[in-house]
Design an enzyme around this catalytic site. Structure first.
Site, PDB file in Angstrom:
ATOM      1  CG  ASP A  21      -2.071   0.941   1.118  1.00 43.96           C
ATOM      2  OD1 ASP A  21      -2.323   1.448  -0.002  1.00 43.96           O
ATOM      3  OD2 ASP A  21      -2.715   1.220   2.128  1.00 43.96           O
ATOM      4  CG  ASN A  69      -7.623  -2.973  -5.965  1.00 40.53           C
ATOM      5  OD1 ASN A  69      -6.630  -3.670  -5.764  1.00 40.53           O
ATOM      6  ND2 ASN A  69      -8.003  -2.048  -5.101  1.00 40.53           N
TER       7      ASN A  69
HETATM    8  C1  FPP Z   1      -2.176  -0.084  -3.234  1.00 39.54           C
HETATM    9  O1  FPP Z   1      -1.693   1.231  -3.193  1.00 39.54           O
HETATM   10  C2  FPP Z   1      -1.614  -0.774  -4.388  1.00 39.54           C
HETATM   11  C3  FPP Z   1      -2.329  -1.410  -5.348  1.00 39.54           C
HETATM   12  C4  FPP Z   1      -3.799  -1.475  -5.321  1.00 39.54           C
HETATM   13  C5  FPP Z   1      -1.669  -2.047  -6.493  1.00 39.54           C
HETATM   14  C6  FPP Z   1      -0.376  -2.703  -6.177  1.00 39.54           C
HETATM   15  C7  FPP Z   1       0.323  -2.956  -7.446  1.00 39.54           C
HETATM   16  C8  FPP Z   1       1.659  -2.944  -7.623  1.00 39.54           C
HETATM   17  C9  FPP Z   1       2.633  -2.778  -6.525  1.00 39.54           C
HETATM   18  C10 FPP Z   1       2.208  -3.098  -8.984  1.00 39.54           C
HETATM   19  C11 FPP Z   1       2.380  -4.517  -9.377  1.00 39.54           C
HETATM   20  C12 FPP Z   1       1.089  -5.117  -9.753  1.00 39.54           C
HETATM   21  C13 FPP Z   1       0.611  -5.281 -10.995  1.00 39.54           C
HETATM   22  C14 FPP Z   1      -0.835  -5.635 -11.156  1.00 39.54           C
HETATM   23  C15 FPP Z   1       1.453  -5.120 -12.187  1.00 39.54           C
HETATM   24  P1  FPP Z   1      -2.709   2.433  -3.390  1.00 39.54           P
HETATM   25  O2  FPP Z   1      -2.807   2.708  -4.841  1.00 39.54           O
HETATM   26  O3  FPP Z   1      -4.001   2.130  -2.715  1.00 39.54           O
HETATM   27  O4  FPP Z   1      -1.949   3.596  -2.642  1.00 39.54           O
HETATM   28  P2  FPP Z   1      -2.609   4.788  -1.805  1.00 39.54           P
HETATM   29  O5  FPP Z   1      -3.267   4.153  -0.611  1.00 39.54           O
HETATM   30  O6  FPP Z   1      -1.434   5.628  -1.432  1.00 39.54           O
HETATM   31  O7  FPP Z   1      -3.551   5.485  -2.729  1.00 39.54           O
END
Ligand code: FPP
Length: 250
Positions: A21, A69
């Protein structure tokens, strides 16, 4: 007795699950779009698998895309799927070199063809590798996994001659065999980066006795030292599985 006192093997988790995250906040702080954060996050994921393998961890599962998601902005969802389709084939030589067995936890059916093909290719090419299991959780939800197991249980029950007896004999070990990846070890250490303290539908069954570790670091900044801090903390924990300290010591 701490788990480290049990010897080197028990001080090291066999299965580490990670909720990656903080990609969005990392990107925003740099004036980038959210996909920029996911791209950097994917780089870190590659590194973490390599570090985990070098440390002797047997299984690592990464929460890349949850069943929830899909509700994110369309551009972000499309971007994540393209990232998967582009990065997986590119990462294949490195996975082979590091003897990574690539596996999936989740329902791939709604994924775009390009992403599904990239996943299939990585699974097939790495299926005989024995260095470390990388379990990418894609379109995964712990609740959905449990409901699927309940559905299978009901089907199995219908085929039983004495349904009442079979139902009362059903136990957690049997039920676990109906989970999507029941050959995977239970999660020993569950890490969540990005400062939030939630499980967010990740490994609801298999993290029943996981040690939880929350890091304030945004995933794209997660370093080898941050991984080591989590492992050091894990080694200090006493895993009691419902017993008392005295019983564990005995
Ligand atoms: C959560 O951070 C992250 C995700 C929902 C996606 C995680 C994906 C990767 C690390 C890339 C590799 C995966 C693929 C499918 C190629 P967030 O976006 O919720 O962060 P935030 O809470 O700061 O908004």
């Amino acid at each position: 007795m701490s788990s480290s006192a049990l010897g080197a093997d028990s001080a090291l988790p066999a299965h580490v699950g990670i909720i990656m995250d903080g990609n969005g906040r990392w990107a925003r702080a740099r004036g980038k779009n959210r996909l920029g954060g996911h791209k950097q996050g994917a780089e870190v994921a590659r590194n973490v698998v390599r570090w985990a393998k070098e440390l002797g961890i047997r299984q690592i599962s990464l929460y890349a895309f949850s069943t929830e998601n899909w509700e994110r902005p369309k551009l972000e969802v499309r971007g994540l799927m393209s990232l998967l389709a582009i990065l997986l084939p590119k990462t294949l030589p490195e996975m082979m070199q590091n003897e990574v067995r690539f596996r999936i936890l989740g329902d791939l059916s709604p994924l775009p063809d390009s992403a599904r093909k990239a996943v299939d290719l990585a699974c097939k090419n790495t299926e005989n590798n024995t260095g470390i299991d990388l379990i990418l959780c894609l379109n995964y939800g712990g609740q959905q996994e449990i409901v699927a197991a309940v559905r299978q249980t009901l089907q199995w029950l219908q085929s039983q001659p004495d349904q009442q007896q079979s139902l009362s004999d059903l136990n957690p070990e049997q039920f676990r065999k109906l989970m999507w990846r029941h050959d995977m070890a239970p999660v020993d250490l569950l890490i969540r980066t990005g400062g939030e303290m939630r499980i967010s539908n990740f490994h609801l069954w298999d993290a029943a006795y996981a040690e939880l570790y929350f890091s304030d670091v945004f995933w794209p900044d997660f370093s080898q030292q941050d991984l080591q801090l989590a492992l050091d903390e894990y080694a200090r924990r006493e895993r009691r599985y419902g017993l008392t300290s005295e019983q564990v010591e005995a």
